[in-house]
Design a protein around this motif. Structure first.
Motif, PDB file in Angstrom:
ATOM      1  N   TYR A   1       0.831  -1.160  -0.225  1.00 53.09           N
ATOM      2  CA  TYR A   1       0.053   0.005  -0.025  1.00 53.09           C
ATOM      3  C   TYR A   1       0.967   1.254  -0.046  1.00 53.09           C
ATOM      4  O   TYR A   1       1.598   1.331   1.043  1.00 53.09           O
ATOM      5  CB  TYR A   1      -0.966  -0.013   1.365  1.00 53.09           C
TER       6      TYR A   1
ATOM      7  N   LYS B   1      -2.784   5.393  -3.520  1.00 50.34           N
ATOM      8  CA  LYS B   1      -3.749   6.394  -3.501  1.00 50.34           C
ATOM      9  C   LYS B   1      -3.223   7.591  -3.565  1.00 50.34           C
ATOM     10  O   LYS B   1      -1.934   7.754  -3.490  1.00 50.34           O
ATOM     11  CB  LYS B   1      -4.206   6.311  -2.011  1.00 50.34           C
TER      12      LYS B   1
ATOM     13  N   TRP C   1      -3.771   4.584   4.256  1.00 48.94           N
ATOM     14  CA  TRP C   1      -4.411   3.126   3.880  1.00 48.94           C
ATOM     15  C   TRP C   1      -4.909   2.457   4.845  1.00 48.94           C
ATOM     16  O   TRP C   1      -5.175   1.323   4.596  1.00 48.94           O
ATOM     17  CB  TRP C   1      -3.078   2.565   3.275  1.00 48.94           C
TER      18      TRP C   1
END
Length: 158
Positions: A46, A72, A86
């Motif tokens: 992530y 992201k 995350w």
């Protein structure tokens, strides 16, 4: 053979390893260590997407190892602070995977995940945490079946 799902909190690993050891985390060594103990059936990394070429190269390296890289966008707020968390995504993915595997491995020192690991263990799935000594929340260490300190071969010294 034991089935393993691996979850790497890239931002947490980057900052804690750099702070404690002044170097980078060795994802290949982690992968090899886990593969020697079982079959890695799911692996997620992530990260925050900043559009930086070096970061994109690193993400490609993670993909070559076998990680699914989840990104992201990096959000800069008007007050100068940044957002790129995350925690909820990791939690959902861990809960989903825990029903399918024998062991969940979380590479993060973030104490926000302690309740998650307690839930995973209550469901009968083993939980292992890899974290930097001194920078891993004690509540997270206590919530896991096993804590593995990030040191030695898990460090990439330049």
């Amino acid at each position: 053979m034991k089935t393993i799902a691996l979850f790497a909190d890239v931002q947490n690993l980057y900052y804690t390893v750099r702070q404690a050891h002044g170097c980078h985390f060795n994802y290949a060594a982690l992968w090899a260590e886990l593969a020697a103990r079982g079959q890695i059936v799911e692996a997620y990394a992530y990260a925050i997407e900043r559009g930086d070429p070096r970061q994109q190269q690193f993400q490609q390296t993670l993909r070559k190892l076998g990680f699914t890289v989840k990104l992201k966008p990096y959000i800069q707020r008007s007050d100068g602070t940044a957002k790129g968390d995350w925690d909820v995504g990791i939690t959902i993915d861990v809960l989903d995977a825990a029903a399918r595997v024998d062991e969940v491995v979380l590479a993060s020192g973030d104490g926000d995940f302690d309740l998650l690991l307690e839930r995973v263990r209550r469901g009968g799935t083993e939980a292992t945490v890899y974290g930097v000594p001194g920078l891993t929340a004690q509540s997270l260490v206590r919530a896991a079946d096993r804590y593995v300190p990030i040191e030695g071969s898990l460090l990439l010294r330049g």
